[in-house]
Design a protein around this motif. Structure first.
Motif, mmCIF file in Angstrom:
data_model
loop_
_atom_site.group_PDB
_atom_site.id
_atom_site.type_symbol
_atom_site.label_atom_id
_atom_site.label_comp_id
_atom_site.label_asym_id
_atom_site.label_seq_id
_atom_site.Cartn_x
_atom_site.Cartn_y
_atom_site.Cartn_z
ATOM 1 N N THR A 72 0.833 -1.202 0.000
ATOM 2 C CA THR A 72 0.000 0.000 0.000
ATOM 3 C C THR A 72 0.867 1.251 0.000
ATOM 4 O O THR A 72 0.486 2.260 -0.569
ATOM 5 C CB THR A 72 -0.969 0.023 1.191
ATOM 6 O OG1 THR A 72 -0.208 -0.053 2.393
ATOM 7 C CG2 THR A 72 -1.954 -1.106 1.135
ATOM 8 N N GLY A 80 -0.508 4.879 -1.818
ATOM 9 C CA GLY A 80 -0.299 6.180 -1.194
ATOM 10 C C GLY A 80 -0.402 6.218 0.317
ATOM 11 O O GLY A 80 -0.648 7.283 0.889
ATOM 12 N N THR A 81 -0.227 5.095 1.027
ATOM 13 C CA THR A 81 -0.164 5.178 2.484
ATOM 14 C C THR A 81 1.240 5.618 2.906
ATOM 15 O O THR A 81 2.159 5.672 2.083
ATOM 16 C CB THR A 81 -0.483 3.828 3.145
ATOM 17 O OG1 THR A 81 0.422 2.849 2.640
ATOM 18 C CG2 THR A 81 -1.900 3.398 2.868
ATOM 19 N N ASN A 82 1.408 5.943 4.162
ATOM 20 C CA ASN A 82 2.674 6.490 4.645
ATOM 21 C C ASN A 82 3.241 5.728 5.832
ATOM 22 O O ASN A 82 3.890 6.315 6.686
ATOM 23 C CB ASN A 82 2.484 7.950 5.046
ATOM 24 C CG ASN A 82 2.316 8.834 3.844
ATOM 25 O OD1 ASN A 82 3.293 9.203 3.195
ATOM 26 N ND2 ASN A 82 1.075 9.146 3.506
ATOM 27 N N LEU A 92 -6.877 7.913 2.648
ATOM 28 C CA LEU A 92 -5.793 6.946 2.827
ATOM 29 C C LEU A 92 -4.438 7.655 2.804
ATOM 30 O O LEU A 92 -3.458 7.163 3.358
ATOM 31 C CB LEU A 92 -5.875 5.914 1.696
ATOM 32 C CG LEU A 92 -5.108 4.603 1.836
ATOM 33 C CD1 LEU A 92 -5.516 3.866 3.091
ATOM 34 C CD2 LEU A 92 -5.363 3.717 0.619
ATOM 35 N N HIS A 93 -4.390 8.835 2.203
ATOM 36 C CA HIS A 93 -3.122 9.568 2.084
ATOM 37 C C HIS A 93 -2.869 10.489 3.265
ATOM 38 O O HIS A 93 -1.838 11.151 3.292
ATOM 39 C CB HIS A 93 -3.114 10.391 0.790
ATOM 40 C CG HIS A 93 -3.626 9.649 -0.385
ATOM 41 N ND1 HIS A 93 -2.871 8.711 -1.045
ATOM 42 C CD2 HIS A 93 -4.834 9.659 -0.987
ATOM 43 C CE1 HIS A 93 -3.601 8.194 -2.023
ATOM 44 N NE2 HIS A 93 -4.785 8.747 -2.000
ATOM 45 N N VAL A 96 0.117 8.966 8.521
ATOM 46 C CA VAL A 96 -0.075 7.670 9.178
ATOM 47 C C VAL A 96 -1.440 7.573 9.837
ATOM 48 O O VAL A 96 -1.948 6.470 10.049
ATOM 49 C CB VAL A 96 1.037 7.383 10.209
ATOM 50 C CG1 VAL A 96 2.318 6.989 9.498
ATOM 51 C CG2 VAL A 96 1.253 8.527 11.157
ATOM 52 N N ALA A 108 -3.578 6.290 7.077
ATOM 53 C CA ALA A 108 -3.166 4.934 6.705
ATOM 54 C C ALA A 108 -3.674 3.920 7.725
ATOM 55 O O ALA A 108 -4.296 2.917 7.365
ATOM 56 C CB ALA A 108 -1.645 4.849 6.595
#
Lengths: 538, 295
Positions: free
Chosen positions: A225, A230-232, B224-225, B228, B231
């Motif tokens: 992901t 685009g998750t971090n 989602l961006h 954290v 996320a």
């Protein structure tokens, strides 16, 4: 509960079904599936081994000789992934599949169709993973640990992540099957504390597999992901931390290390008593030691990350927890030696490999203790010292145990004796060249040669050349093993007896050699004197 | 032959495992291809995923059909039943560990990595040299990291939809238990009613969760961006939502099987397995409600 219900699966009860596809691909038979696992593992062992040959050829001399650095990195990564997930783990599962039902007097594995699925996922998973070598951009090259951000740069990441998901599904189903078989399918009289230690080791290994393979799946899912959605998680700009990946990965990774060695402990605990003609010394201590090692494996993961910048308290905790592992492991080594003490020993090939295991695995354990020390590890970290360490525990440890098991049970599987002469030639070549291969790497590491780098300072030239020569000859020695196997399966004239080895005890030696297609359809009556550990209560 | 009735049932050869392996492979191969597709790709990956996904559905249908037939033919004795129970229990344990990885990530990010980036404790150098303006906090305003990834966002108020969802799931756990007791007492009508209610509650949960997601994306700018925070929020609730969806489908199938009369007072492991799974999904939600929404 109709008669008709049991009738139709009685058709092929005593002989294997005819036809290649029907027998091997549609199998529900623990012996056939075990054979599939073992043949698959052997194939992967040679594929992973050929990658290792590329690595050693490149490192034969300083300077770039044969391959480009990027391809070299793909070779180190793929060598590890193939050997760990393709060779060592499936080989142990194959041995478990073959032997656990025979050892506990069960008709088959508890969930036979799922057993077949566990196997057949694997060839496809490796097809997916190995195919990346032929794709534009090549295979994964960030190391088998797939640390971000490096691993996120490769377009092969998605293929590798999905391949790992598939392997995880396979391992979890396999482990569930093994636990259900051991806990639910034992013949009457086969109490838990009368089980062979190999069965115990697999019970605990299966628990580890179910506990940590999903964690690996979670970790690689976060990689996926992070790269594609685009998750971090591992990006500091978004509040994440690449070190988080290392924590999750090694929470899987350290129990994984024991997944690859506990069944080996079990194998050695079967072989040593047979050829020393004495019961294992300290049966209960052996079982408890395996359980203790499994427990400790969950609280030591950060010793893989000492140099990453952990808080001091964490370094100290993980250092002491790691050193604790030496206690149960020491108990095991002591007990194997005590089993041999005063025994009337003979040195057939399985025993030779088992003794080499005890000595060389212990050596690998000692270098592990050295690295458990935080201040010392800052020097050893990511050098050839760690490469030498884990090859001593995985090659002369896990692999030697697998080879020992193959020689030990081959007569039971095939009904023929292998060639003892060629077995011994295989052993002596393996044990000499493996030390020529890996022992100099200790010195290279202590002198500061980093791992996973295709070129090196000329100061390291001599030891690297010695190591490479050992590597080529160790690789070539394994061709002898193939010869011995082919001879034993197809050409050997020497029939094996049911007992095979004079000192062998346990249910697996009460069935004919070769073991019939179906065994123990009706549970046997287990008598203590048949068992290797029948008198443990005394 | 009388004794052989109690023999452990070892099924004869089956083509379902190899079918399962092939369709699983097709699905992930297609997915990997799709993820790496260049703009203007022919859509090969999507086609393969679709074939694989349809194949997985067919495989489950066919495999379970043969298991149900064997079960109805009375081939599974008590010992086989125990194997199934152990299988399901350990499968749920593996699921617990899967969620454990994501909960672990949440705790680490919230308690270590974000505060360290804000200058707390040992990560102070990152703070000094890279982002010394960053004041760490969790949730709106700090949970998307020093670069403010994803822009300003708001968080979902726990005492609205999430509380409702908690009540929905807790109620559904009660209704599925009532259905189980009714099954053991042999009241099929009552089973159908309460199991049906459970399925509807599951559907309500999914609907309400979908609404929450839409609100988060459209009104709160929580995506989602969103660093954290986004996320962990979407991955945890997303995987949970996926499990609720699967659980609801499983409950619906069990409802159909009750209707078809597959279960009796003693033999209804299929029902129990799905009920266990449903309770597991419920417990995960309680963890989510506590650690993702409330705290």
């Amino acid at each position: 509960m109709a008669h008709a219900a049991t009738q139709d699966h009685h058709d092929d009860h005593h002989s294997a079904p005819k036809g290649f596809f029907r027998r091997w691909v549609m199998s529900t038979n623990h012996k056939d599936i075990g054979t599939l696992y073992l043949v698959f593992a052997l194939t992967m062992f040679f594929i992973g081994g050929s990658f290792a040959m590329v690595i050693r050829a490149e490192l034969f001399k300083p300077g770039l000789q044969l391959v480009q650095p990027y391809f070299f990195n793909q070779m180190t990564t793929m060598h590890a992934l193939v050997m760990i997930f393709g060779a060592i783990m499936p080989a142990f599962v194959g041995l478990g599949n073959w032997m656990i039902p025979l050892m506990i007097g069960a008709p088959d594995m508890a969930l036979p169709r799922m057993n077949n699925l566990s196997f057949w996922i694997l060839p496809f998973a490796f097809l997916l993973m190995l195919s990346t070598l032929f794709l534009p951009g090549g295979g994964p090259s960030g190391g088998w640990t797939m640390y971000p951000p490096l691993s996120l740069q490769s377009s092969s990441l998605a293929y590798v992540v999905f391949a790992i998901h598939l392997m995880g599904i396979s391992s979890i189903m396999g482990a569930i099957n093994i636990i259900a078989t051991i806990l639910n399918m034992r013949a009457p009289g086969m109490d838990l504390l009368k089980m062979p230690i190999f069965v115990w080791s697999w019970l605990i290994t299966a628990f580890l597999l179910i506990a940590v393979m999903p964690v690996l799946a979670g970790a690689v899912t976060m990689l996926l992901t992070d790269k594609y959605f685009g998750t971090n998680f591992f990006n500091a700009a978004g509040g994440g931390d690449p070190v988080l990946y290392q924590h999750i990965f090694w929470f899987f990774g350290h129990p994984e290390v024991y997944i690859m060695i506990l069944p080996a402990f079990g194998i050695i605990s079967e072989i040593v008593p047979t050829f020393a003609r004495k019961p294992i010394f300290g049966y209960k201590a052996m079982v408890l030691a395996i359980a203790a090692i499994a427990f400790l494996s969950f609280i030591v993961w950060a010793h893989h990350m000492f140099a990453v910048g952990l808080p001091m308290g964490a370094e100290i905790f993980f250092m002491y927890a790691t050193m604790l592992i030496a206690v149960p492991t020491g108990i095991k080594v002591f007990n194997w030696v005590a089993t041999m003490w005063g025994g009337s020993m003979t040195f057939e090939t399985p025993m030779l490999f088992a003794i080499a295991f005890i000595i060389l695995f212990t050596l690998g354990g000692f270098s592990g203790l050295m690295m458990a020390l935080v201040p010392a590890d800052f020097q050893y970290h990511d050098t050839y010292f760690i490469v030498a360490h884990f090859h001593y525990v995985l090659v002369t440890g896990a692999l030697f145990a697998i080879i020992a098991a193959a020689y030990y049970w081959l007569p039971k599987w095939t009904g023929h004796m292998y060639s003892e002469t060629w077995g011994k030639i295989h052993f002596w070549n393996s044990v000499v060249w493996v030390n020529v291969l890996f022992f100099p790497q200790h010195f290279l590491g202590l002198a500061g040669m980093p791992r996973r780098i295709p070129d090196y300072n000329v100061a390291f030239a001599n030891f690297n050349m010695i190591s490479s020569i050992g590597g080529f000859l160790f690789g070539a020695s394994q061709l002898i093993f193939i010869g011995v196997l082919i001879h034993c399966v197809f050409f050997s004239k020497k029939k094996a007896t049911d007992r095979v080895w004079e000192g062998a005890k346990g249910l697996e030696w009460t069935v004919p050699s070769p073991a019939p297609h179906h065994t123990f359809a009706i549970a046997p009556i287990v008598r203590d004197e048949e068992l290797a550990h029948g008198h443990v209560e005394d | 032959m009388g004794q052989q009735q109690d023999i452990y049932y070892v099924p004869s050869r089956s083509h379902w495992p190899i079918v399962a392996a092939v369709v699983l492979f097709l699905t992930v191969f297609g997915a990997a291809h799709w993820l790496n597709a260049e703009p203007g790709d022919s859509g090969f990956g999507k086609t393969v995923i679709t074939i694989g996904a349809i194949g997985i559905l067919c495989m489950f249908f066919g495999w379970f059909r043969s298991v149900i037939r064997e079960s109805l033919a009375g081939r599974y004795n008590h010992q086989v039943d125990t194997s199934f129970r152990m299988g399901m229990m350990w499968f749920i344990f593996s699921e617990v560990m899967f969620f454990g990885a994501f909960f672990g990530a949440l705790f680490y990010l919230r308690n270590y990595s974000v505060p360290w980036l804000g200058g707390d404790g040992h990560g102070v150098l990152t703070h000094q040299f890279l982002w010394n303006h960053y004041a760490a906090s969790w949730g709106a305003g700090g949970g998307n990291g020093p670069e403010h990834v994803g822009g300003t966002f708001g968080t979902v108020e726990p005492w609205g939809l999430p509380l409702l969802n908690t009540l929905i799931l807790l109620t559904s756990s009660v209704t599925v238990t009532i259905a189980h007791h009714a099954l053991r007492a042999g009241h099929r009508g009552k089973v159908l009613i309460f199991l049906g209610v459970t399925v509807l509650l599951g559907a309500c949960f999914i609907f309400s969760q979908a609404n929450e997601y839409m609100e988060a994306y459209r009104e709160l700018n929580l995506t989602l961006h969103s660093g954290v925070y986004g996320a962990t929020f979407f991955m945890l609730t997303g995987f949970h939502g996926l499990h609720v969806t699967l659980g609801t489908i499983m409950l619906a199938i069990i409802w159909l099987r009750v209707l078809a009369g597959h279960f009796n007072k003693e033999h209804h492991f299929g029902f129990e397995a799905v009920a266990w799974y449903w309770h597991f999904v419920d417990v995960v939600w309680l963890g989510l409600f506590m650690f993702v929404y409330v705290l």
